[in-house]
Design an enzyme around this catalytic site. Structure first.
Site, PDB file in Angstrom:
ATOM      1  N   HIS A 196       2.252   6.552  -9.140  1.00 41.15           N
ATOM      2  CA  HIS A 196       2.404   5.294  -9.696  1.00 41.15           C
ATOM      3  C   HIS A 196       1.743   4.979 -11.113  1.00 41.15           C
ATOM      4  O   HIS A 196       2.080   4.781 -12.228  1.00 41.15           O
ATOM      5  CB  HIS A 196       2.234   4.045  -9.017  1.00 41.15           C
ATOM      6  CG  HIS A 196       3.084   3.815  -7.652  1.00 41.15           C
ATOM      7  ND1 HIS A 196       2.507   3.774  -6.398  1.00 41.15           N
ATOM      8  CD2 HIS A 196       4.453   3.968  -7.585  1.00 41.15           C
ATOM      9  CE1 HIS A 196       3.262   3.778  -5.464  1.00 41.15           C
ATOM     10  NE2 HIS A 196       4.577   3.719  -6.279  1.00 41.15           N
ATOM     11  N   LYS A 211      10.508  -5.598   4.399  1.00 41.89           N
ATOM     12  CA  LYS A 211       9.935  -4.249   4.303  1.00 41.89           C
ATOM     13  C   LYS A 211       8.645  -3.937   5.154  1.00 41.89           C
ATOM     14  O   LYS A 211       8.306  -2.854   5.083  1.00 41.89           O
ATOM     15  CB  LYS A 211       9.860  -4.013   3.186  1.00 41.89           C
ATOM     16  CG  LYS A 211      10.980  -3.587   2.024  1.00 41.89           C
ATOM     17  CD  LYS A 211      10.708  -2.727   0.799  1.00 41.89           C
ATOM     18  CE  LYS A 211      11.931  -1.897   0.278  1.00 41.89           C
ATOM     19  NZ  LYS A 211      11.515  -1.149  -0.964  1.00 41.89           N
ATOM     20  N   ARG A 216      10.644  11.591  -8.612  1.00 41.01           N
ATOM     21  CA  ARG A 216       9.773  12.815  -7.946  1.00 41.01           C
ATOM     22  C   ARG A 216      10.416  14.150  -7.936  1.00 41.01           C
ATOM     23  O   ARG A 216       9.942  15.215  -8.430  1.00 41.01           O
ATOM     24  CB  ARG A 216       8.791  12.419  -6.975  1.00 41.01           C
ATOM     25  CG  ARG A 216       7.832  11.430  -7.211  1.00 41.01           C
ATOM     26  CD  ARG A 216       7.370  10.882  -5.635  1.00 41.01           C
ATOM     27  NE  ARG A 216       8.617   9.838  -5.508  1.00 41.01           N
ATOM     28  CZ  ARG A 216       8.253   8.946  -4.215  1.00 41.01           C
ATOM     29  NH1 ARG A 216       7.063   8.914  -3.622  1.00 41.01           N
ATOM     30  NH2 ARG A 216       9.120   8.066  -4.121  1.00 41.01           N
ATOM     31  N   SER A 220       3.274   6.510  -1.250  1.00 37.64           N
ATOM     32  CA  SER A 220       2.474   5.437  -0.548  1.00 37.64           C
ATOM     33  C   SER A 220       2.491   5.674   1.144  1.00 37.64           C
ATOM     34  O   SER A 220       1.373   5.541   1.634  1.00 37.64           O
ATOM     35  CB  SER A 220       3.037   3.959  -0.936  1.00 37.64           C
ATOM     36  OG  SER A 220       3.048   3.796  -2.043  1.00 37.64           O
TER      37      SER A 220
HETATM   38  P1  ADP Z   1      10.319   1.469  -3.742  1.00 39.76           P
HETATM   39  O1  ADP Z   1       9.938   0.799  -2.385  1.00 39.76           O
HETATM   40  O2  ADP Z   1      11.023   0.436  -4.585  1.00 39.76           O
HETATM   41  O3  ADP Z   1      10.678   2.818  -3.741  1.00 39.76           O
HETATM   42  P2  ADP Z   1       7.612   2.414  -4.494  1.00 39.76           P
HETATM   43  O4  ADP Z   1       6.287   1.623  -4.427  1.00 39.76           O
HETATM   44  O5  ADP Z   1       7.587   3.413  -3.181  1.00 39.76           O
HETATM   45  O6  ADP Z   1       8.644   1.504  -4.419  1.00 39.76           O
HETATM   46  O7  ADP Z   1       7.891   3.240  -5.791  1.00 39.76           O
HETATM   47  C1  ADP Z   1       7.981   2.565  -6.969  1.00 39.76           C
HETATM   48  C2  ADP Z   1       8.812   3.497  -8.331  1.00 39.76           C
HETATM   49  O8  ADP Z   1       7.761   4.764  -8.262  1.00 39.76           O
HETATM   50  C3  ADP Z   1      10.037   4.207  -7.326  1.00 39.76           C
HETATM   51  O9  ADP Z   1      10.880   4.600  -8.521  1.00 39.76           O
HETATM   52  C4  ADP Z   1       9.291   5.521  -7.093  1.00 39.76           C
HETATM   53  O10 ADP Z   1      10.323   6.563  -6.977  1.00 39.76           O
HETATM   54  C5  ADP Z   1       8.134   5.796  -7.970  1.00 39.76           C
HETATM   55  N1  ADP Z   1       7.163   6.706  -7.433  1.00 39.76           N
HETATM   56  C6  ADP Z   1       6.597   6.442  -6.278  1.00 39.76           C
HETATM   57  N2  ADP Z   1       5.690   7.496  -5.907  1.00 39.76           N
HETATM   58  C7  ADP Z   1       5.601   8.108  -7.124  1.00 39.76           C
HETATM   59  C8  ADP Z   1       4.954   9.174  -7.538  1.00 39.76           C
HETATM   60  N3  ADP Z   1       3.985   9.824  -6.712  1.00 39.76           N
HETATM   61  N4  ADP Z   1       5.148   9.802  -8.719  1.00 39.76           N
HETATM   62  C9  ADP Z   1       6.115   9.316  -9.402  1.00 39.76           C
HETATM   63  N5  ADP Z   1       7.010   8.141  -9.222  1.00 39.76           N
HETATM   64  C10 ADP Z   1       6.670   7.639  -7.916  1.00 39.76           C
END
Ligand code: ADP
Length: 167
Positions: free
Chosen positions: A26, A50, A99, A137
């Site tokens: 992130h 969620k 990703r 996460s």
């Molecule tokens: P959501 O539940 O909305 O997908 P996340 O917190 O999992 O929320 O992710 C928020 C955003 O960050 C999403 O667009 C996700 O694809 C992106 N994201 C999550 N992990 C990574 C990572 N390791 N590298 C790049 N982008 C990521």
């Protein structure tokens, strides 16, 4: 924050997600977005359905501490439709991270739905450094919960939080 010389407007982007918790993946996306936009609002979704591990308050605290040196980045939370939140804060760009190909289908659907709900919203996809493409996460929570090392996967402040929980 710099203003557009012609319009006098700033380009504000929203980076929305659960961030349960924030990972280095992130943070990589946030750093890339900083180079492209005048201001970034990291928008933490506050959706109890969620069943997050951390409350939105805790998630915001971890983000806040991790972005404290980035002058153009702030953190907020929202519930309900993201496009309504974006309108409220005056942002027309939505940043999401991609990703791998498996992210694409869901992200594509969401981007088109958001465009249908508000045609002025543009979704911008940014790719993290290759080493973060496997990072999520959920993986962090799983590894940390089983006692594995997540030091290289999350910012220092998140690590401290995870360690506090274990005790
Ligand atoms: P959501 O539940 O909305 O997908 P996340 O917190 O999992 O929320 O992710 C928020 C955003 O960050 C999403 O667009 C996700 O694809 C992106 N994201 C999550 N992990 C990574 C990572 N390791 N590298 C790049 N982008 C990521």
């Amino acid at each position: 924050m710099k203003k557009n010389r012609k319009t006098g407007l700033k380009k504000i982007a929203v980076y929305a997600g659960s961030f349960d918790p924030l990972t280095n993946g992130h943070l990589d996306i946030i750093k890339r977005a900083v180079k492209l936009f005048d201001g970034i609002i990291v928008a933490v979704v506050d959706n109890p359905n969620k069943k997050p591990m951390f409350t939105y308050g805790q998630r915001m605290e971890m983000i806040s501490a991790s972005i404290s040196k980035m002058k153009t980045v702030s953190v907020m939370h929202f519930n309900g439709l993201l496009v309504y939140f974006m309108k409220k804060v005056g942002a027309i760009v939505l940043v999401r991270g991609l990703r791998e190909i498996s992210d694409f289908e869901y992200e594509f659907q969401m981007a088109l739905m958001n465009r249908k709900l508000n045609s002025s919203v543009e979704t911008v996809f940014l790719m993290p450094a290759e080493k973060y493409t496997y990072l999520s996460s959920s993986v962090v929570k799983e590894v940390a919960g089983l006692g594995g090392k997540v030091k290289d996967l999350v910012p220092q402040h998140v690590l401290a939080y995870l360690q506090k929980i274990k005790k």
